[in-house]
Design a protein around this motif. Sequence first.
Motif, PDB file in Angstrom:
ATOM      1  N   CYS A 209     -12.368  23.253  -0.554  1.00 44.69           N
ATOM      2  CA  CYS A 209     -13.523  23.985  -0.034  1.00 44.69           C
ATOM      3  C   CYS A 209     -13.688  25.278  -0.838  1.00 44.69           C
ATOM      4  N   GLU A 324      -1.625  18.132  -3.772  1.00 45.11           N
ATOM      5  CA  GLU A 324      -0.907  19.351  -3.335  1.00 45.11           C
ATOM      6  C   GLU A 324      -1.343  19.816  -1.949  1.00 45.11           C
ATOM      7  N   GLY A 369      -2.649  25.606   2.612  1.00 42.45           N
ATOM      8  CA  GLY A 369      -3.980  25.676   3.174  1.00 42.45           C
ATOM      9  C   GLY A 369      -3.972  25.108   4.589  1.00 42.45           C
TER      10      GLY A 369
HETATM   11  P1  ATP Z   1      -5.295  23.224  -6.474  1.00 43.11           P
HETATM   12  O1  ATP Z   1      -4.421  22.952  -7.684  1.00 43.11           O
HETATM   13  O2  ATP Z   1      -5.412  22.041  -5.554  1.00 43.11           O
HETATM   14  O3  ATP Z   1      -6.599  23.853  -6.833  1.00 43.11           O
HETATM   15  P2  ATP Z   1      -3.887  25.664  -6.236  1.00 43.11           P
HETATM   16  O4  ATP Z   1      -2.608  25.320  -6.939  1.00 43.11           O
HETATM   17  O5  ATP Z   1      -4.895  26.446  -6.958  1.00 43.11           O
HETATM   18  O6  ATP Z   1      -4.543  24.316  -5.634  1.00 43.11           O
HETATM   19  P3  ATP Z   1      -2.657  27.684  -4.645  1.00 43.11           P
HETATM   20  O7  ATP Z   1      -3.268  28.806  -5.383  1.00 43.11           O
HETATM   21  O8  ATP Z   1      -1.219  27.385  -4.853  1.00 43.11           O
HETATM   22  O9  ATP Z   1      -3.538  26.352  -4.864  1.00 43.11           O
HETATM   23  O10 ATP Z   1      -2.977  27.907  -3.095  1.00 43.11           O
HETATM   24  C1  ATP Z   1      -2.063  27.603  -2.070  1.00 43.11           C
HETATM   25  C2  ATP Z   1      -2.626  26.566  -1.124  1.00 43.11           C
HETATM   26  O11 ATP Z   1      -3.920  26.946  -0.655  1.00 43.11           O
HETATM   27  C3  ATP Z   1      -2.837  25.184  -1.739  1.00 43.11           C
HETATM   28  O12 ATP Z   1      -1.640  24.474  -1.793  1.00 43.11           O
HETATM   29  C4  ATP Z   1      -3.817  24.581  -0.778  1.00 43.11           C
HETATM   30  O13 ATP Z   1      -3.188  24.052   0.376  1.00 43.11           O
HETATM   31  C5  ATP Z   1      -4.671  25.769  -0.383  1.00 43.11           C
HETATM   32  N1  ATP Z   1      -5.896  25.753  -1.194  1.00 43.11           N
HETATM   33  C6  ATP Z   1      -6.083  26.231  -2.427  1.00 43.11           C
HETATM   34  N2  ATP Z   1      -7.339  26.043  -2.842  1.00 43.11           N
HETATM   35  C7  ATP Z   1      -7.984  25.426  -1.834  1.00 43.11           C
HETATM   36  C8  ATP Z   1      -9.319  24.974  -1.642  1.00 43.11           C
HETATM   37  N3  ATP Z   1     -10.249  25.136  -2.574  1.00 43.11           N
HETATM   38  N4  ATP Z   1      -9.640  24.380  -0.467  1.00 43.11           N
HETATM   39  C9  ATP Z   1      -8.707  24.212   0.512  1.00 43.11           C
HETATM   40  N5  ATP Z   1      -7.435  24.632   0.380  1.00 43.11           N
HETATM   41  C10 ATP Z   1      -7.068  25.233  -0.764  1.00 43.11           C
END
Ligand code: ATP
Length: 514
Positions: A209, A324, A369
């Motif tokens: 999202c 993830e 998330g």
């Molecule tokens: P992705 O690789 O899927 O974009 P990320 O590695 O950028 O995720 P992190 O920055 O590690 O994500 O953020 C921690 C957590 O926040 C993620 O593991 C996920 O559960 C949640 N999260 C991150 N981006 C989103 C998003 N756009 N929508 C919903 N949940 C998110």
Amino acid sequence: MVTIDEMAAFCKRKGIIFPSSEIYGGLAGFFDYGPLGSEIKKNLKDAWWKYHVHDREDVVGIDGSIILHPKVWEASGHLANFDDIMVECMKCKERYRADQVVEELLNIHAAGLKPEDLTKLIKENHIRCLKCKGEFSDAKPFNMMFQTFIGPLQTQEARAFLRPETAQNIFVDFKSIVETARLKLPFGIAQMGRSFRNEIAPRNFLFRCREFEQMEIEYFIHPSKLDDCPYLKDVLNHKLFVFSAEMQTKKQPHQELSIKECLDKRIITTAWHAYWLAMEHQWFVSLGADATKFRIRQHVSDEKSHYALDTWDLEYEFPFGWKELQGMANRTDYDLKQHMKHSGKDLSLFDEDTKQKVIPHVVAEPSQGVDRAFLVFLFNAYHEDKQRGNVVLKLHQRLAPFKIGVFPLLSNRDELLTKAREVFQVLRQDFPALYDKSGSIGRRYARMDEMGTPYSVTIDFDSLKHNDVTVRDRDSTKQVRVKLAELKDTLRKLLGRELPFHKAGTPYEPSAKE
Ligand code: ATP
């Protein structure tokens, strides 16, 4: 397993989640939690807070602001580096995340590849727009920060950003939290709240999202005590699927290993990191998720964030693949040092054990998330029951939006209605309960199944004579008769999983016309 689109349709039909602003055509990447969804989400967040904060002596919580000083994002590196790599169709102008297109079409791991590598892969493999087959532009970085302005002037000086992660509040408030909560290493600081990312291509319903919630802990330790984890023994025998960087490079499948084996074989190199990975897996399982649908996957070297020493993701097997749920990086002292440099403030602390002044290391940051976790519990709970002819949402009792449904057997008999309302008023003092008198009793049970209500209480003609009710179990459809005087206590024990259903009362077979 149902597809993600079927799940989205079910959620909309049941009032769990709606697309945001739907009467205006919706807004990609934004969702509203409806009457049932908001209850489930609240329960999920409460369960997270209890497990990670209230049940521990070493973790405290905060609730920080969404807009922080713009310098925070300079220091954290988000303004310079918080990019995804984008390609644009030169014909229809549709934009895609380049790594996702490459991953999907070439079936390789592409996260972390540079724009030039992605452009090369796209050109060499003749990848074209998924919609119109038009040619793609070269891949280029796109910064995902949402921008706004503070105050009446829209100048560069008034520019601010919605936070893209909750973690930074913890680092910038670090000194105040440590001093006021009198924290001693090792300790964690937890926070849950909204984050915003201008995702290039939000998709897969709640999974990606543009506005979402995170719940996370930054866990701080003395920099030279990476293995000094007093809680490790609690998780040494915990088993889970492990997919190390080496297994990925050698194209081996993930393996089931205990935490002890992971540490002995140096697959996970620090005790603290191993401990938190096990704890996070356990949290999902403690709320009824199927343990075998999870694995921990180590980031391969070109995938790791610039600040991370080692990163493992907790992944879940969604219908659209292993994805993830939670990223857990060893962020070292990167963030505190960056904020010390940019703010000029000292964020080190005095460690009484070693009598040293240290900048603590974040050895692990269980960061996940809320919306992705919500999706996991929904997929885990969703069962299409052919015999019943309806969906049964087998949510854990703690997550269920309502715990009890209360019904009069027939809706046109005043004496049953009066008694049922009486029972309902008593039960709702202690449990989130729902009263329903419309439709046949079978229809009402089916409605409770689809909402995930664990127990239904029915008041029938025998109830008027004997002061008892039937209690129906959502998952088995079995029923028992329970005395009204014992009802609250019995339901409390059932909901607390202290009592097996068959011992909750006298077995009861409803007559055919029920
Ligand atoms: P992705 O690789 O899927 O974009 P990320 O590695 O950028 O995720 P992190 O920055 O590690 O994500 O953020 C921690 C957590 O926040 C993620 O593991 C996920 O559960 C949640 N999260 C991150 N981006 C989103 C998003 N756009 N929508 C919903 N949940 C998110």
